[in-house]
Motif scaffolding. Structure first.
Motif, PDB file in Angstrom:
ATOM      1  N   LEU A   1       0.825  -1.215   0.000  1.00 27.03           N
ATOM      2  CA  LEU A   1       0.000   0.000   0.000  1.00 27.03           C
ATOM      3  C   LEU A   1       0.859   1.264   0.000  1.00 27.03           C
ATOM      4  O   LEU A   1       0.510   2.261  -0.625  1.00 27.03           O
ATOM      5  CB  LEU A   1      -0.938   0.003   1.208  1.00 27.03           C
ATOM      6  CG  LEU A   1      -2.089  -0.997   1.173  1.00 27.03           C
ATOM      7  CD1 LEU A   1      -2.888  -0.928   2.465  1.00 27.03           C
ATOM      8  CD2 LEU A   1      -2.991  -0.725  -0.002  1.00 27.03           C
ATOM      9  N   VAL A   2       1.980   1.210   0.704  1.00 26.81           N
ATOM     10  CA  VAL A   2       2.880   2.364   0.734  1.00 26.81           C
ATOM     11  C   VAL A   2       3.436   2.615  -0.663  1.00 26.81           C
ATOM     12  O   VAL A   2       3.493   3.760  -1.120  1.00 26.81           O
ATOM     13  CB  VAL A   2       4.017   2.159   1.760  1.00 26.81           C
ATOM     14  CG1 VAL A   2       4.982   3.327   1.736  1.00 26.81           C
ATOM     15  CG2 VAL A   2       3.459   1.958   3.163  1.00 26.81           C
ATOM     16  N   LEU A   3       3.815   1.544  -1.337  1.00 25.91           N
ATOM     17  CA  LEU A   3       4.321   1.701  -2.707  1.00 25.91           C
ATOM     18  C   LEU A   3       3.269   2.277  -3.640  1.00 25.91           C
ATOM     19  O   LEU A   3       3.580   3.108  -4.493  1.00 25.91           O
ATOM     20  CB  LEU A   3       4.829   0.365  -3.239  1.00 25.91           C
ATOM     21  CG  LEU A   3       6.153  -0.115  -2.681  1.00 25.91           C
ATOM     22  CD1 LEU A   3       6.504  -1.493  -3.230  1.00 25.91           C
ATOM     23  CD2 LEU A   3       7.257   0.868  -2.993  1.00 25.91           C
ATOM     24  N   GLU A   4       2.022   1.845  -3.495  1.00 21.10           N
ATOM     25  CA  GLU A   4       0.936   2.392  -4.308  1.00 21.10           C
ATOM     26  C   GLU A   4       0.776   3.891  -4.050  1.00 21.10           C
ATOM     27  O   GLU A   4       0.550   4.666  -4.979  1.00 21.10           O
ATOM     28  CB  GLU A   4      -0.375   1.670  -4.019  1.00 21.10           C
ATOM     29  CG  GLU A   4      -0.454   0.287  -4.622  1.00 21.10           C
ATOM     30  CD  GLU A   4      -0.391   0.298  -6.133  1.00 21.10           C
ATOM     31  OE1 GLU A   4      -1.014   1.161  -6.768  1.00 21.10           O
ATOM     32  OE2 GLU A   4       0.290  -0.593  -6.684  1.00 21.10           O
ATOM     33  N   ALA A   5       0.903   4.294  -2.785  1.00 19.73           N
ATOM     34  CA  ALA A   5       0.764   5.710  -2.449  1.00 19.73           C
ATOM     35  C   ALA A   5       1.936   6.525  -3.008  1.00 19.73           C
ATOM     36  O   ALA A   5       1.761   7.680  -3.390  1.00 19.73           O
ATOM     37  CB  ALA A   5       0.683   5.882  -0.934  1.00 19.73           C
ATOM     38  N   LEU A   6       3.117   5.914  -3.060  1.00 15.91           N
ATOM     39  CA  LEU A   6       4.301   6.623  -3.549  1.00 15.91           C
ATOM     40  C   LEU A   6       4.344   6.710  -5.077  1.00 15.91           C
ATOM     41  O   LEU A   6       5.045   7.561  -5.618  1.00 15.91           O
ATOM     42  CB  LEU A   6       5.584   5.939  -3.053  1.00 15.91           C
ATOM     43  CG  LEU A   6       5.907   6.117  -1.578  1.00 15.91           C
ATOM     44  CD1 LEU A   6       7.114   5.295  -1.205  1.00 15.91           C
ATOM     45  CD2 LEU A   6       6.118   7.583  -1.240  1.00 15.91           C
ATOM     46  N   LYS A   7       3.597   5.858  -5.771  1.00 12.62           N
ATOM     47  CA  LYS A   7       3.637   5.855  -7.242  1.00 12.62           C
ATOM     48  C   LYS A   7       3.236   7.199  -7.838  1.00 12.62           C
ATOM     49  O   LYS A   7       3.745   7.583  -8.880  1.00 12.62           O
ATOM     50  CB  LYS A   7       2.741   4.754  -7.787  1.00 12.62           C
ATOM     51  CG  LYS A   7       3.383   3.406  -7.794  1.00 12.62           C
ATOM     52  CD  LYS A   7       2.509   2.390  -8.486  1.00 12.62           C
ATOM     53  CE  LYS A   7       3.190   1.035  -8.490  1.00 12.62           C
ATOM     54  NZ  LYS A   7       2.342   0.020  -9.124  1.00 12.62           N
TER      55      LYS A   7
END
Length: 84
Positions: free
Chosen positions: A75-81
């Motif tokens: 989820l963190v990676l999705e937010a950082l995309k």
């Protein structure tokens, strides 16, 4: 009396603050990698660091607390995309 900074020092400070969000993004990405590999107390310390980097990137505190409660690196990676 405070010493005056040289032009070189002023330029370094200026560049740091201009690139602060990019630096925060890179550090957040590194912390996500550590988050995948950590567990227990180490995971909590990684989350503390990651939260501060996410603030520097520009994520709102409400979203950061949600990501932390979910405890999911994906989820963190999705937010950082959206910042890449």
């Amino acid at each position: 009396m405070p010493q005056e900074r040289s032009r070189y020092q002023e330029k370094i400070i200026k560049n740091y603050y201009q690139n602060r969000d990019a630096i925060g993004l890179q550090k957040a990405q590194e912390a996500v990698t550590e988050l995948y590999l950590s567990e227990g107390k180490k995971r909590e310390t990684v989350w503390k660091r990651l939260a501060s980097h996410l603030e520097k990137v520009g994520l709102p505190p409400k979203q950061i607390s949600h990501l932390r409660s979910e405890d999911s690196p994906e989820l963190v990676l999705e937010a950082l995309k959206k910042f890449i």
